[in-house]
Each structure stands twice: as C-alpha cells, then as structure tokens.
Design a protein around this motif. Structure first.
Motif, mmCIF file in Angstrom:
data_model
loop_
_atom_site.group_PDB
_atom_site.id
_atom_site.type_symbol
_atom_site.label_atom_id
_atom_site.label_comp_id
_atom_site.label_asym_id
_atom_site.label_seq_id
_atom_site.Cartn_x
_atom_site.Cartn_y
_atom_site.Cartn_z
ATOM 1 N N ASP A 14 9.143 6.611 5.432
ATOM 2 C CA ASP A 14 8.135 7.282 4.598
ATOM 3 C C ASP A 14 6.762 6.611 4.635
ATOM 4 O O ASP A 14 5.944 6.813 3.738
ATOM 5 C CB ASP A 14 8.628 7.358 3.156
ATOM 6 N N ARG A 16 4.016 7.189 6.207
ATOM 7 C CA ARG A 16 2.868 8.101 6.124
ATOM 8 C C ARG A 16 2.631 8.532 4.676
ATOM 9 O O ARG A 16 1.504 8.515 4.190
ATOM 10 C CB ARG A 16 3.088 9.335 6.998
ATOM 11 N N GLU A 17 3.690 8.929 4.021
ATOM 12 C CA GLU A 17 3.578 9.376 2.630
ATOM 13 C C GLU A 17 3.048 8.257 1.742
ATOM 14 O O GLU A 17 2.246 8.503 0.836
ATOM 15 C CB GLU A 17 4.931 9.876 2.118
ATOM 16 N N ARG A 18 3.481 7.035 1.993
ATOM 17 C CA ARG A 18 3.012 5.892 1.190
ATOM 18 C C ARG A 18 1.513 5.661 1.383
ATOM 19 O O ARG A 18 0.800 5.346 0.421
ATOM 20 C CB ARG A 18 3.829 4.655 1.530
ATOM 21 N N ILE A 20 -0.740 8.008 2.390
ATOM 22 C CA ILE A 20 -1.442 9.169 1.820
ATOM 23 C C ILE A 20 -1.471 9.081 0.309
ATOM 24 O O ILE A 20 -2.521 9.301 -0.316
ATOM 25 C CB ILE A 20 -0.792 10.478 2.317
ATOM 26 N N GLU A 21 -0.353 8.723 -0.300
ATOM 27 C CA GLU A 21 -0.300 8.581 -1.759
ATOM 28 C C GLU A 21 -1.211 7.450 -2.237
ATOM 29 O O GLU A 21 -1.937 7.598 -3.213
ATOM 30 C CB GLU A 21 1.134 8.314 -2.202
ATOM 31 N N GLY A 22 -1.190 6.330 -1.539
ATOM 32 C CA GLY A 22 -2.021 5.188 -1.927
ATOM 33 C C GLY A 22 -3.505 5.452 -1.779
ATOM 34 O O GLY A 22 -4.329 4.841 -2.468
ATOM 35 N N GLN A 24 -5.004 8.259 -2.493
ATOM 36 C CA GLN A 24 -5.485 9.287 -3.416
ATOM 37 C C GLN A 24 -6.777 8.816 -4.077
ATOM 38 O O GLN A 24 -6.889 7.670 -4.497
ATOM 39 C CB GLN A 24 -4.431 9.579 -4.494
ATOM 40 N N VAL A 136 -3.767 0.938 3.255
ATOM 41 C CA VAL A 136 -4.539 1.548 2.163
ATOM 42 C C VAL A 136 -5.667 0.612 1.740
ATOM 43 O O VAL A 136 -6.803 1.053 1.533
ATOM 44 C CB VAL A 136 -3.633 1.916 0.970
#
Length: 149
Positions: A14, A16-18, A20-22, A24, A136
């Motif tokens: 995950d 990529r998701e981490r 993208i979420e970070g 925000q 991030v």
C-alpha cells in the motif's frame, strides 16, 4: 507551485496509498501505472488479440503499458520509484533509468538490503527514502520549505 508526481514500482503493498494520503493538503497531482497485475499483463492480448507464444503476449502488454508510462514520466516533475522486498522489479529499474535520462527529479524508495544492488540507480536519484513517510516529507519540504516535526 504544484508538483506532478509519478509513483512507479512494486504493486503488492500500500505504499502508493500511504504517500497519497500523507500528501493531503499539498498541491500534488499523482499518477501511476495500472496496478491491477492481471490487467497490466494481459492488456495487449485483450486489446490486440491472443498470442500463443508468451514472449509476444508479454511484449504486447509491455508496449501498451509503455504508452501510459512514457506519458506519465514525461509529464512528471518528480518520479518516485519503489523497489519492494519480494519481487525483482525490472520495470521499476527501467522507469528509474528513463526518468533519469529525461532529467526528472528522481526519488528511490527501498530498504537497506537493496542498497548494493541498486547503487547505480541510487546514484542517479536526488534522494533515497526508506519509507513512504520520508517521501511525503520530501514533497512537503519541496513545496512549503517545512521540515518534519
């Protein structure tokens, strides 16, 4: 100033998701390859027709995927390439080299046990991160000048 970031590399975790979420709240647009492994492998024959020889099956898929990959890397300000622990990602190494050849800002995401094997890739990068949070933090610093913490 905004950034366009292409997230290349392994598709089994995950990460990529981490990222993208970070990210925000930051002015970042992300792109990525098709991460559905079966779709990525079979897109060429699904679109252009079956191939009895696995070499040509894979080649059709690789060429169709290259249309997306080349465009995304060309449009990116930053290319993040993740090398996972379990699989050899020859495509990720190719993406890193392609991005470096285009003069893109390159961030490698890898674990220390890959340091020797990826020394040439790492030498072309502007940063080698160990986890998505560091990626991030790099993006936040580049965009805002803010340090972590």
């Amino acid at each position: 100033m905004g950034l366009t970031v292409y997230l290349s590399g392994e598709i089994h975790t995950d990460w990529r998701e981490r990222i993208i979420e970070g990210a925000q709240g930051l002015d970042v647009t992300f792109s990525a390859p098709v991460t559905d492994h079966a779709a990525s492998d079979d897109c060429g024959v699904a679109i252009l027709g079956a191939e009895p020889d696995k070499l040509w099956h894979d080649r059709k898929g690789a060429q169709i995927n290259a249309i997306r990959t080349r465009k995304a890397i060309a449009d990116a300000d930053v290319v993040v390439v993740r090398f996972g622990e379990k699989y050899r990602q020859w495509n990720a190494a190719f993406d890193a080299g392609y991005a470096a050849a285009l003069g893109k800002s390159l961030v490698i995401l890898q674990q220390p046990d890959h340091d020797h094997a990826l020394k040439e890739v790492d030498a072309a990068a502007l940063a080698v991160a160990r986890d998505p949070a560091q990626v991030v933090a790099i993006l936040r610093y580049v965009l805002t000048g803010a340090l972590p913490g």
